[in-house]
Design a protein around this motif. Structure first.
Motif, PDB file in Angstrom:
ATOM      1  N   PHE A 248       0.885  -1.156   0.157  1.00 41.32           N
ATOM      2  CA  PHE A 248      -0.138   0.042   0.109  1.00 41.32           C
ATOM      3  C   PHE A 248       0.693   1.155  -0.069  1.00 41.32           C
ATOM      4  O   PHE A 248       0.611   2.287  -0.605  1.00 41.32           O
ATOM      5  N   ARG A 249       2.093   1.016   0.593  1.00 36.67           N
ATOM      6  CA  ARG A 249       2.989   2.282   0.606  1.00 36.67           C
ATOM      7  C   ARG A 249       3.533   2.570  -0.585  1.00 36.67           C
ATOM      8  O   ARG A 249       3.653   3.602  -0.972  1.00 36.67           O
ATOM      9  N   THR A 250       3.984   1.518  -1.233  1.00 32.29           N
ATOM     10  CA  THR A 250       4.466   1.778  -2.759  1.00 32.29           C
ATOM     11  C   THR A 250       3.703   2.263  -3.517  1.00 32.29           C
ATOM     12  O   THR A 250       3.924   3.413  -4.354  1.00 32.29           O
ATOM     13  N   ILE A 251       2.211   2.012  -3.736  1.00 31.37           N
ATOM     14  CA  ILE A 251       1.273   2.391  -4.383  1.00 31.37           C
ATOM     15  C   ILE A 251       0.882   3.625  -4.187  1.00 31.37           C
ATOM     16  O   ILE A 251       0.619   4.527  -4.899  1.00 31.37           O
ATOM     17  N   ALA A 252       0.371   3.757  -2.850  1.00 36.75           N
ATOM     18  CA  ALA A 252      -0.129   4.982  -2.567  1.00 36.75           C
ATOM     19  C   ALA A 252       0.538   5.919  -1.975  1.00 36.75           C
ATOM     20  O   ALA A 252       0.242   7.197  -1.957  1.00 36.75           O
ATOM     21  N   GLY A 253       1.921   5.840  -1.632  1.00 34.30           N
ATOM     22  CA  GLY A 253       2.850   6.815  -1.101  1.00 34.30           C
ATOM     23  C   GLY A 253       2.911   6.708   0.362  1.00 34.30           C
ATOM     24  O   GLY A 253       1.859   5.920   0.941  1.00 34.30           O
ATOM     25  N   ARG A 254       3.653   7.276   1.028  1.00 32.98           N
ATOM     26  CA  ARG A 254       3.891   6.939   2.633  1.00 32.98           C
ATOM     27  C   ARG A 254       2.787   7.207   3.558  1.00 32.98           C
ATOM     28  O   ARG A 254       2.545   6.465   4.246  1.00 32.98           O
ATOM     29  N   ARG A 255       2.202   8.370   3.589  1.00 33.95           N
ATOM     30  CA  ARG A 255       1.283   8.642   4.569  1.00 33.95           C
ATOM     31  C   ARG A 255      -0.169   8.285   4.052  1.00 33.95           C
ATOM     32  O   ARG A 255      -1.021   9.204   4.165  1.00 33.95           O
ATOM     33  N   THR A 256      -0.530   7.376   3.811  1.00 35.28           N
ATOM     34  CA  THR A 256      -2.072   7.009   3.754  1.00 35.28           C
ATOM     35  C   THR A 256      -2.440   6.213   4.794  1.00 35.28           C
ATOM     36  O   THR A 256      -1.713   5.265   5.125  1.00 35.28           O
TER      37      THR A 256
END
Ligand code: PFF
Length: 447
Positions: free
Chosen positions: A76-84
């Motif tokens: 999720f971090r890779t696709i959405a970026g760090r802070r979601t």
């Protein structure tokens, strides 16, 4: 960047995913759920849910896994970026894997114990009360079920630490076809018992008046549990899928095989139970009491009993492997542990909760909260809450958060596969899946 491992072939992906999906969920939990929820009515709802929600959700997990090439947390971090907040879904998945593995290895341990019992011919010449007493004595034994559980965890860690292609894929390719063959042999045996047709009627004659909210949520929970979806196991396996694999057809094959084995398990267990005068709601004893009883009265029963428990151990092992792999992928990639350390650490932490679940199954009913055993609390917390919630956020993520062009690129292998049917699948992921899961889940909460 470190080169990640891949499954070596399309067959390898299907076998490993089927290995994760096929397990106690099909052979132990499905008959128990069907028995408690009206038989045929449950089966119909179950098939609809597996097809309409399970398959698109499985595809969604593959999309996230292959796109990110990461464990559920990293994905999720890779696709959405760090802070979601979506990273929490990844953490929830790893937590679910821990909790499921803990109570799953309770019954896994029983299968190992019962393999030993059948090998030693413990059921020979016993009647039903004696076999029931054996089950109680086994579950109540101060250390035996715990030792079996720990042995099972150690076996799982041993395969997982060998890695994806050499460990998981190779074992699944050998074990899965064997499982299907043994199931078919057992079906034929069960169907030839006197009075078998009543069991078939129970499973295949739906009484539609029995379809209630409880049946719906039970079918939803059962399909998530049985297909290993809603918690990131298939994000993890998806991350090992090669770029040119047709993941839609892989998912459809796995759902088909999983449903087939659940139905086959029903065809083995219900005719045998009815033939023997055992209630379909008998729970744990459906597999661990009825069948040894029937087998040892049959011609060649020693062998069939041995085969059945061998089958259970095999099916269970390929599932515990996938559960531990979720934890190991997260520990190696997020915390930089070696694969070996991660496998043993994961197994050790699981063992702590797992032993509590095993003790809670004793007939004196220790370790229960408000009358519900630790085992049932873990089962319900994951199948009825964590997995549906995880599944909801996964389809929302793929359907609404990810860029449509990225999702379609994954579904069509960068435009090399036909897009018509895949566009329809995306619509189901965007609208039908979240709506259906949310409605079923919320209606349960309100109740
Ligand atoms: N699908 C497995 C079964 O039916 O027994 C259980 C399971 C395995 C659930 C792996 C979740 C999972 F990640």
């Amino acid at each position: 960047m470190k080169q990640r491992e891949n499954f070596g072939s399309k067959l390898g992906i299907i076998m490993a995913t089927a290995g994760s999906a096929l397990g106690l969920g099909n052979i132990y939990r499905f008959p128990v759920e069907a028995g408690n929820n009206g038989g045929g009515a449950f089966l119909i709802v179950y098939i609809a849910v597996a097809l309409l929600i399970g398959t698109p959700l499985m595809i969604s997990e593959f999309i996230i896994g292959r796109r990110s090439r990461s464990n559920p947390i990293g994905a999720f971090r890779t696709i959405a970026g760090r802070r979601t907040p979506f990273t929490l879904v990844g953490w929830g998945g790893v937590l679910s894997a821990f909790l499921i593995l803990a109570f799953y290895t309770t019954v896994a341990g029983w299968t190992l114990g019962y393999l030993g019992k059948s090998l030693l011919n413990h059921f020979d010449g016993q009647d039903l009360p004696q076999i029931q007493a054996q089950f109680t004595a086994f579950v109540d034994h101060p250390w035996l079920p715990i030792a079996c559980q720990l042995a099972f965890l150690a076996m799982t860690a041993f395969v997982v630490l060998r890695g994806v292609a050499k460990g998981i894929e190779r074992w699944s390719k050998i074990l899965m076809p064997l499982l299907l063959v043994i199931m078919l042999v057992l079906c034929i045996k069960s169907l030839t018992l006197p009075g078998a047709s009543e069991g078939m009627r129970f499973l295949f004659h739906p009484d539609f008046s029995k379809i209630t909210g409880k049946v719906l949520i039970s079918a939803l929970g059962q399909s998530f549990f049985s297909l290993s979806i809603g918690m990131g196991a298939l994000i993890t396996y998806g991350s090992y899928i090669a770029k040119n694999d047709n993941m839609v057809s892989s998912a459809v094959s796995v759902v088909f095989a999983d449903t087939l084995v659940a139905v086959l398990a029903g065809i083995v267990i219900f005719p045998a139970a009815f033939s023997f005068g055992i209630k379909p709601e008998a729970g744990a004893s459906l597999a661990f009491t009825t069948l040894p009883m029937v087998f040892q009265q049959m011609h060649g029963g020693y062998l069939f009993c041995l085969l059945f428990f061998l089958l259970l151990v095999i099916a269970t092992l390929t599932s515990t492997i996938s559960l531990l792999e979720v934890i190991v992928a997260a520990l190696t990639e997020e915390f930089h542990l070696t694969r070996g350390k991660a496998a043993w650490l994961g197994a050790a932490v699981t063992a702590v909760i797992g032993i509590l679940a095993t003790i809670s199954m004793r007939s004196s009913n220790p370790l229960s909260i408000g009358g519900t055993s630790v085992f049932d609390i873990l089962d319900h917390a994951t199948a009825l809450y964590l997995m549906p919630l995880g599944g909801l956020f996964i389809v929302l993520f793929v359907g609404w958060y990810m860029k449509k062009t990225d999702t379609m690129a994954e579904l069509t292998n960068e435009g090399t596969l036909r897009s018509g049917i895949r566009k329809a699948i995306l619509l189901v992921i965007r609208y039908l899946c979240p709506l259906a899961i949310a409605v079923i889940f919320i209606s349960q909460l309100i109740k």
